[in-house]
Design a protein around this motif. Structure first.
Motif, short mmCIF file in Angstrom:
data_model
loop_
_atom_site.label_atom_id
_atom_site.label_comp_id
_atom_site.label_asym_id
_atom_site.label_seq_id
_atom_site.Cartn_x
_atom_site.Cartn_y
_atom_site.Cartn_z
N CYS A 57 -32.31 31.90 -47.07
CA CYS A 57 -32.27 30.46 -47.30
C CYS A 57 -32.82 29.70 -46.09
N CYS A 60 -29.43 27.58 -44.65
CA CYS A 60 -28.21 28.21 -44.11
C CYS A 60 -28.38 29.68 -43.70
N ASN A 62 -28.55 32.21 -45.67
CA ASN A 62 -27.88 33.08 -46.62
C ASN A 62 -28.93 33.85 -47.42
N CYS A 83 -30.93 28.61 -51.07
CA CYS A 83 -30.05 29.53 -51.80
C CYS A 83 -29.28 28.77 -52.88
N CYS A 86 -26.98 25.98 -51.35
CA CYS A 86 -27.68 24.81 -50.80
C CYS A 86 -28.40 24.00 -51.87
#
Ligand SMILES: [Zn+2]
Length: 212
Positions: A57, A60, A62, A83, A86
Motif C-alpha cells: 500500500c 500504510c 500494508n 490497500c 486505505c
C-alpha cells in the motif's frame, strides 16, 4: 564431510529467514527432499506469486492483492495503489494508528474496535542511535502526516509493550510533537513484555478503547 552443494546452498538461503538458524534451515531442506514434486511446484509458484501479485500500500505499507480492492475510492495521487483499508471510504481518516509490523495491523483489525487508518513503521529500535532509527519509516510517516495534516486528529502509537516498543514510542513522541496532534497509546491491561499478536482480542480491544 559436508552436504552436497545444492543442499548447502538452500540451507544458506533458509538461514536468512527471521528466527531460522542453520539447524532449522537444514530441517526445512530435508523436509523438501521428502516432499512430492507437486508440493515443491506449489511452493515455488506461491513464492514467485508473492512479488508478482502482492502489492504494498502506498499509504500504510500494508501488503495486499489488487483484486481485494473492489472499488476505486483512493484519494488523489497513487490511486489504485491503496490497500482495502486505505481505500475504504467508511474508515475514519481522523485516526492514524502506528504499528510496528504487518502482523500487528492484522491483530488490531481482528478486534473490530478500530476503524481508522494505519501506518506500518517497519520495526522497532532498541536505542535512539542513528543507525537504529534509520531502519524505521520515519520520513514516510512524516510525509503522510504532512499530506493529511488537516484530516488527522489523533495519532495512536500502538507499539508492543516490550523494551524496544517503549524505546520506539519515546522516539515517535519526539518525532510527532511538532505536528501538534493528540497522541495516544494503548491503555493498560496488555501483558508487559509480550507482543500484541499474543494478546487476546478482548484485552487488545479494551486497550484500544482505553487509550490515552
Ligand atoms: Zn493502506
Amino acid at each position: 564431510m559436508s552436504y552436497p552443494s545444492t543442499i548447502q546452498k538452500l540451507i544458506e538461503l533458509f538461514s536468512k529467514f527471521p528466527t531460522v538458524g542453520p539447524r532449522t534451515a537444514a530441517r526445512f531442506v530435508f523436509y523438501l527432499l521428502k516432499s512430492s514434486k507437486e508440493e515443491i511446484e506449489e511452493l515455488i509458484n506461491s513464492i514467485s506469486n508473492l512479488k508478482k501479485i502482492v502489492k504494498i500500500c502506498s499509504f500504510c505499507f500494508n501488503p495486499f492483492e489488487p483484486s481485494q480492492v473492489s472499488s476505486k475510492f483512493g484519494e488523489g495521487k497513487g490511486e489504485g495503489d491503496l490497500c482495502p483499508i486505505c481505500s475504504n471510504p467508511s474508515r475514519d481518516r481522523n485516526l492514524l494508528c502506528i504499528v510496528e509490523k504487518e502482523t500487528d495491523l492484522i491483530t488490531i483489525e481482528k478486534t473490530k474496535k478500530y476503524n481508522g487508518l494505519y501506518f506500518i513503521l517497519g520495526g522497532t529500535v532498541s536505542s535512539l542511535r542513528k543507525a537504529d532509527v534509520e531502519k524505521l519509516r520515519i520520513k514516510e510517516l512524516q510525509e503522510r502526516i504532512k499530506n493529511h495534516i488537516e484530516l488527522i486528529k489523533e495519532i495512536i502509537v500502538a507499539t508492543n509493550p516490550t523494551t524496544e516498543g517503549e524505546a520506539t514510542t519515546l522516539y515517535l513522541e519526539r518525532v510527532l510533537k511538532p505536528y501538534n496532534k493528540r497522541i495516544t497509546r494503548l491503555g493498560r491491561g496488555l501483558p508487559v513484555g509480550a507482543e500484541l499478536e499474543y494478546a487476546d482480542e478482548e484485552t487488545l480491544g479494551s486497550a484500544l478503547e482505553g487509550r490515552k
